[in-house]
Write a protein that holds these residues in place. Structure first.
Motif, short mmCIF file in Angstrom:
data_model
loop_
_atom_site.label_atom_id
_atom_site.label_comp_id
_atom_site.label_asym_id
_atom_site.label_seq_id
_atom_site.Cartn_x
_atom_site.Cartn_y
_atom_site.Cartn_z
N ILE A 91 4.64 -5.65 3.39
CA ILE A 91 3.90 -6.63 2.60
C ILE A 91 3.91 -6.20 1.14
N GLU A 92 3.73 -7.18 0.27
CA GLU A 92 3.59 -6.90 -1.16
C GLU A 92 2.11 -6.95 -1.52
N LEU A 93 1.69 -5.99 -2.33
CA LEU A 93 0.30 -5.91 -2.76
C LEU A 93 0.24 -5.87 -4.27
N PRO A 94 -0.47 -6.81 -4.89
CA PRO A 94 -0.68 -6.72 -6.35
C PRO A 94 -1.71 -5.64 -6.65
N THR A 95 -1.31 -4.61 -7.38
CA THR A 95 -2.23 -3.50 -7.67
C THR A 95 -2.51 -3.32 -9.15
N GLY A 96 -2.07 -4.26 -9.98
CA GLY A 96 -2.37 -4.15 -11.40
C GLY A 96 -1.78 -2.89 -12.00
N ASP A 97 -2.59 -2.22 -12.80
CA ASP A 97 -2.15 -1.00 -13.48
C ASP A 97 -2.51 0.25 -12.70
N ALA A 98 -2.95 0.10 -11.44
CA ALA A 98 -3.38 1.25 -10.66
C ALA A 98 -2.21 2.20 -10.42
N SER A 99 -2.52 3.49 -10.40
CA SER A 99 -1.51 4.52 -10.16
C SER A 99 -1.34 4.70 -8.66
N VAL A 100 -0.24 4.18 -8.13
CA VAL A 100 0.06 4.27 -6.71
C VAL A 100 1.50 4.74 -6.58
N ASP A 101 1.73 5.71 -5.72
CA ASP A 101 3.07 6.26 -5.54
C ASP A 101 3.58 6.03 -4.13
N ALA A 102 4.90 6.04 -4.00
CA ALA A 102 5.51 5.94 -2.68
C ALA A 102 5.01 7.08 -1.81
N GLY A 103 4.67 6.76 -0.57
CA GLY A 103 4.12 7.74 0.35
C GLY A 103 2.61 7.74 0.43
N ASP A 104 1.94 7.09 -0.52
CA ASP A 104 0.47 7.03 -0.49
C ASP A 104 0.00 6.17 0.67
N ASP A 105 -1.08 6.62 1.31
CA ASP A 105 -1.69 5.83 2.39
C ASP A 105 -2.71 4.86 1.81
N SER A 154 -0.49 -16.34 8.31
CA SER A 154 0.05 -16.19 6.95
C SER A 154 -1.09 -16.00 5.96
N TRP A 155 -0.74 -15.58 4.75
CA TRP A 155 -1.73 -15.26 3.73
C TRP A 155 -1.10 -15.30 2.36
N ASP A 156 -1.94 -15.32 1.35
CA ASP A 156 -1.51 -15.19 -0.04
C ASP A 156 -1.69 -13.73 -0.43
N PRO A 157 -0.64 -13.02 -0.87
CA PRO A 157 -0.78 -11.61 -1.23
C PRO A 157 -1.88 -11.35 -2.26
N ALA A 158 -2.16 -12.34 -3.12
CA ALA A 158 -3.19 -12.16 -4.14
C ALA A 158 -4.58 -12.04 -3.53
N ASP A 159 -4.73 -12.48 -2.26
CA ASP A 159 -6.04 -12.43 -1.61
C ASP A 159 -6.30 -11.10 -0.89
N LEU A 160 -5.28 -10.25 -0.80
CA LEU A 160 -5.44 -8.98 -0.10
C LEU A 160 -6.09 -7.95 -1.01
N LEU A 161 -6.91 -7.09 -0.42
CA LEU A 161 -7.55 -6.00 -1.14
C LEU A 161 -7.06 -4.69 -0.55
N ALA A 162 -6.69 -3.74 -1.42
CA ALA A 162 -6.16 -2.46 -0.96
C ALA A 162 -7.06 -1.33 -1.44
N PHE A 163 -7.19 -0.31 -0.60
CA PHE A 163 -8.06 0.82 -0.89
C PHE A 163 -7.30 2.12 -0.62
N ALA A 164 -7.48 3.07 -1.53
CA ALA A 164 -6.80 4.36 -1.42
C ALA A 164 -7.44 5.20 -0.32
N ALA A 165 -6.82 6.35 -0.04
CA ALA A 165 -7.30 7.21 1.03
C ALA A 165 -8.72 7.71 0.78
#
Length: 374
Positions: A262-276, A353-364
């Protein structure tokens, strides 16, 4: 009316820290709800504001004046308790006038003010009744009138509606909101009920482990939670684990436990490959339709992301129906109003189905990824 400022407020009971460096500002005439689970420190905070508990550290200001070291009777506050605490041997009118009598107000004036408050809470016809003759909601109105009769700068309410049944509690929420708007007094209201806070509050301060995790208008804290704790606490949602596989200018691509990317819009947040990550699919944001026989997920008819699954459970909840869907070993749920397209049955194949803009993501660590702010 008066503003309230709590600065670095801390309360320790031996080795237990109930409130831990709390800062809070309440505007003149505002209705603020302290919302949080049991044991988070919200009632202790309210009691320190009212002078019923002495802070271990920190300061309390009411109307710009320091009151940290003042006893309760020297603060112009009044508290409405969960248990109502009415005098059974006094009439309703005498109960409402009791605080005025303790303040030395003459009999004619205190009767006039007590009757005015009974009129505000729509209990003027019960002035001569005994409290034992009243229903729970009527007792709560009398307790509220008694607290308002002394014209406090700040009214403190400690879960005052929790002893009422669901229908009466919802009715009293609306009435309490109307009373606040009429008397224009600063209210600080403690509750663990999210719906109550959303109904009542101008602002909601959400507490966790003795601290305020987020404060804002009801719509703001719901739409823009700063942490996974708040997302889970404010309502039921679908939480699915994911791992970042790629970062893009728009956000990230994540491999999610639903068996797809899935694609997640994360703005300017610092997220790296491998992050949970933990991703929240709110049930109201999911679009569910019957699946074509050859559907395998990937994109819906409009080109948006989708997955296929099977209805595993149907739960009737009065005016709504909750459906559980198994997708690649994970379970999601969505709800529909009774009378809408609620004809799904166990075993039905569906496309979610869903709109990716409606998803919320949280770091570990539980912090929101991209968006949100205290």
């Amino acid at each position: 009316m008066a503003s309230v400022t709590l600065s670095g407020l801390r309360k320790e009971y031996g080795d237990l820290t109930a409130v831990d460096g709390l800062d809070l500002d309440v505007d003149d005439g505002e209705l603020l709800c302290l919302l949080g689970p049991s044991g988070c420190g919200k009632s202790t905070t309210l009691r320190m504001l009212g002078g019923l508990e002495t802070p271990t550290d920190g300061d309390v200001h009411i109307g710009g004046e320091p009151v940290t070291d003042q006893p309760p009777y020297e603060r112009n506050t009044s508290m409405v308790f969960q248990s109502w605490a009415l005098f059974p041997h006094k009439t309703v009118l005498e109960n409402v006038a009791f605080g005025l009598k303790m303040d030395g107000v003459g009999s004619d004036e205190r009767e006039e003010r007590a009757r005015e408050m009974l009129d505000v809470v729509e209990m003027s016809g019960f002035a001569d009744h005994d409290p034992t003759d009243l229903s729970g909601g009527q007792k709560q109105r009398v307790a509220l009138a008694r607290s308002l009769a002394i014209e406090p700068d700040v009214l403190l309410l400690d879960e005052p509606l929790s002893n009422l049944d669901k229908r009466l509690r919802e009715q009293m929420q609306l009435e309490l909101r109307n009373i606040h708007d009429e008397v224009e007094t600063t209210f600080v209201h403690v509750t663990h009920d999210q719906n109550e806070a959303f109904t009542l509050a101008d602002s909601i301060a959400i507490m966790n482990d003795g601290q305020i995790e987020q404060i804002g208008a009801p719509r703001e804290v719901y739409d823009d939670p700063v942490s996974l704790f708040i997302e889970e606490f404010l309502g039921d949602t679908n939480l699915v684990e994911a791992t970042v596989t790629e970062t893009t200018e728009a956000g990230v691509v994540a491999d999610i436990a639903l068996g797809t990317e899935i694609e997640l819009p994360t703005g300017d947040a610092s997220v790296d490959a491998g992050d949970d990550l933990t991703v929240s699919f709110r049930p109201e944001e999911l679009d569910v339709e019957r699946a074509d026989a050859d559907a395998s997920g990937g994109a819906d008819a409009d080109g948006g992301p989708s997955i296929t699954g099977e209805i595993t459970d149907v739960l009737y909840r009065g005016s709504t129906v909750r459906f559980y869907v198994e997708c690649a070993g994970e379970h999601l749920f969505f709800e529909q109003s009774v009378g809408a397209d609620t004809d799904f049955a166990v075993g039905d194949a569906v496309t979610v189905s869903w709109d990716p803009a409606d998803l919320l993501a949280f770091a570990a660590d539980g912090d929101r990824v991209g968006g949100g702010g205290a």
